[in-house]
Design a protein around this motif. Structure first.
Motif, PDB file in Angstrom:
ATOM      1  N   CYS A  58       0.865  -1.174   0.000  1.00  0.00           N
ATOM      2  CA  CYS A  58       0.000   0.000   0.000  1.00  0.00           C
ATOM      3  C   CYS A  58       0.901   1.222   0.000  1.00  0.00           C
ATOM      4  N   SER A  59       0.739   2.073  -0.989  1.00  0.00           N
ATOM      5  CA  SER A  59       1.589   3.260  -1.109  1.00  0.00           C
ATOM      6  C   SER A  59       1.300   4.287  -0.019  1.00  0.00           C
ATOM      7  N   GLN A  60       0.183   4.143   0.668  1.00  0.00           N
ATOM      8  CA  GLN A  60      -0.152   5.094   1.732  1.00  0.00           C
ATOM      9  C   GLN A  60       0.337   4.617   3.099  1.00  0.00           C
ATOM     10  N   CYS A  61      -0.051   3.386   3.490  1.00  0.00           N
ATOM     11  CA  CYS A  61       0.296   2.917   4.838  1.00  0.00           C
ATOM     12  C   CYS A  61       1.562   2.059   4.877  1.00  0.00           C
ATOM     13  N   GLY A  62       2.012   1.562   3.711  1.00  0.00           N
ATOM     14  CA  GLY A  62       3.228   0.764   3.657  1.00  0.00           C
ATOM     15  C   GLY A  62       3.050  -0.704   3.994  1.00  0.00           C
ATOM     16  N   ASN A  63       1.819  -1.149   4.293  1.00  0.00           N
ATOM     17  CA  ASN A  63       1.596  -2.550   4.634  1.00  0.00           C
ATOM     18  C   ASN A  63       1.727  -3.435   3.396  1.00  0.00           C
ATOM     19  N   ASN A  64       2.120  -4.692   3.637  1.00  0.00           N
ATOM     20  CA  ASN A  64       2.298  -5.662   2.569  1.00  0.00           C
ATOM     21  C   ASN A  64       1.078  -6.558   2.442  1.00  0.00           C
ATOM     22  N   TYR A  65       0.728  -6.874   1.199  1.00  0.00           N
ATOM     23  CA  TYR A  65      -0.397  -7.741   0.906  1.00  0.00           C
ATOM     24  C   TYR A  65       0.005  -8.686  -0.211  1.00  0.00           C
ATOM     25  N   ASN A  66      -0.861  -9.678  -0.489  1.00  0.00           N
ATOM     26  CA  ASN A  66      -0.592 -10.581  -1.590  1.00  0.00           C
ATOM     27  C   ASN A  66      -1.915 -10.952  -2.236  1.00  0.00           C
ATOM     28  N   LEU A  86      -3.643 -12.626   0.779  1.00  0.00           N
ATOM     29  CA  LEU A  86      -3.661 -11.729   1.941  1.00  0.00           C
ATOM     30  C   LEU A  86      -4.120 -10.384   1.393  1.00  0.00           C
ATOM     31  N   LEU A  87      -5.435 -10.216   1.367  1.00  0.00           N
ATOM     32  CA  LEU A  87      -6.027  -9.048   0.709  1.00  0.00           C
ATOM     33  C   LEU A  87      -6.020  -7.819   1.615  1.00  0.00           C
ATOM     34  N   PRO A  88      -5.910  -6.649   1.007  1.00  0.00           N
ATOM     35  CA  PRO A  88      -5.897  -5.411   1.780  1.00  0.00           C
ATOM     36  C   PRO A  88      -7.303  -4.991   2.180  1.00  0.00           C
ATOM     37  N   PRO A  89      -7.401  -4.107   3.176  1.00  0.00           N
ATOM     38  CA  PRO A  89      -8.711  -3.539   3.493  1.00  0.00           C
ATOM     39  C   PRO A  89      -9.148  -2.613   2.347  1.00  0.00           C
ATOM     40  N   PRO A  90     -10.431  -2.335   2.256  1.00  0.00           N
ATOM     41  CA  PRO A  90     -10.933  -1.484   1.166  1.00  0.00           C
ATOM     42  C   PRO A  90     -10.198  -0.146   1.038  1.00  0.00           C
ATOM     43  N   SER A  91      -9.759   0.414   2.149  1.00  0.00           N
ATOM     44  CA  SER A  91      -9.082   1.717   2.094  1.00  0.00           C
ATOM     45  C   SER A  91      -7.740   1.655   1.371  1.00  0.00           C
ATOM     46  N   CYS A  92      -7.155   0.467   1.226  1.00  0.00           N
ATOM     47  CA  CYS A  92      -5.849   0.329   0.576  1.00  0.00           C
ATOM     48  C   CYS A  92      -5.930  -0.151  -0.874  1.00  0.00           C
ATOM     49  N   VAL A  93      -7.060  -0.703  -1.274  1.00  0.00           N
ATOM     50  CA  VAL A  93      -7.156  -1.348  -2.590  1.00  0.00           C
ATOM     51  C   VAL A  93      -6.687  -0.453  -3.724  1.00  0.00           C
TER      52      VAL A  93
END
Length: 164
Positions: A58-66, A86-93
């Motif tokens: 996520c370019s905003q929070c920096g968390n990793n997803y797959n 490992l899907l991101p929350p809607p705010s990160c999509v």
């Protein structure tokens, strides 16, 4: 978990992740301490490639997803493999980006280099009877209980398991 329980009995132990990387490092390590077991976590290269190509940040929070969802049936002697995304929350999509080095060409080259460097270390421990080859059947939920069973370790507390 297992190390903590044995520490209460006066035993000591440790886990190294990604070390040693060369046979020279393995030789030096053996001079410093006793190595009882080396676990080689293995997974099919096509699955590993899919997981690497599915990584997102996520370019905003920096968390990793797959975003890769892998569900391969057992075939030709290969076990079934299931790895949930490992899907991101809607705010990160809408803010997901792919790492610049997560291209098929780069990942394949990293795997080639890894295999070239790891084979001698694997053989070093295999020749000493200390290498356990463990084929990963999937992600952590699928693999962890089977790894503990292969090591003959009981799982007591799911919170300790997740912290390990």
């Amino acid at each position: 978990m297992h190390l903590e329980k044995n520490a209460l009995k006066g035993e000591s132990g440790f886990i190294l992740d990604g070390f040693p990387r060369t046979t020279r490092q393995a030789e030096i390590l053996e001079q410093v301490t006793e190595i009882n077991l080396v676990i080689n976590l293995r997974i099919r290269e096509d699955v590993l490639l899919q997981k690497c190509l599915g990584r997102r940040i996520c370019s905003q929070c920096g968390n990793n997803y797959n975003v890769a969802s892998i569900n391969i049936e057992a075939k030709d002697g290969h076990p079934a493999i299931y790895m949930a995304p490992l899907l991101p929350p809607p705010s990160c999509v809408s803010k997901l980006i792919t790492r610049a080095d997560d291209t098929e060409e780069v990942v394949k080259e990293r795997l080639r280099v890894y295999h070239d460097k790891s084979r001698p270390v694997e053989e070093f421990y295999r020749s000493r009877g200390k290498l356990l080859e463990f084929e990963l059947p999937g992600g952590i939920p699928e693999s962890w209980p089977k790894l503990l069973a292969a090591l003959n370790i009981e799982e007591h507390d799911s919170k300790q398991r997740l912290a390990a």
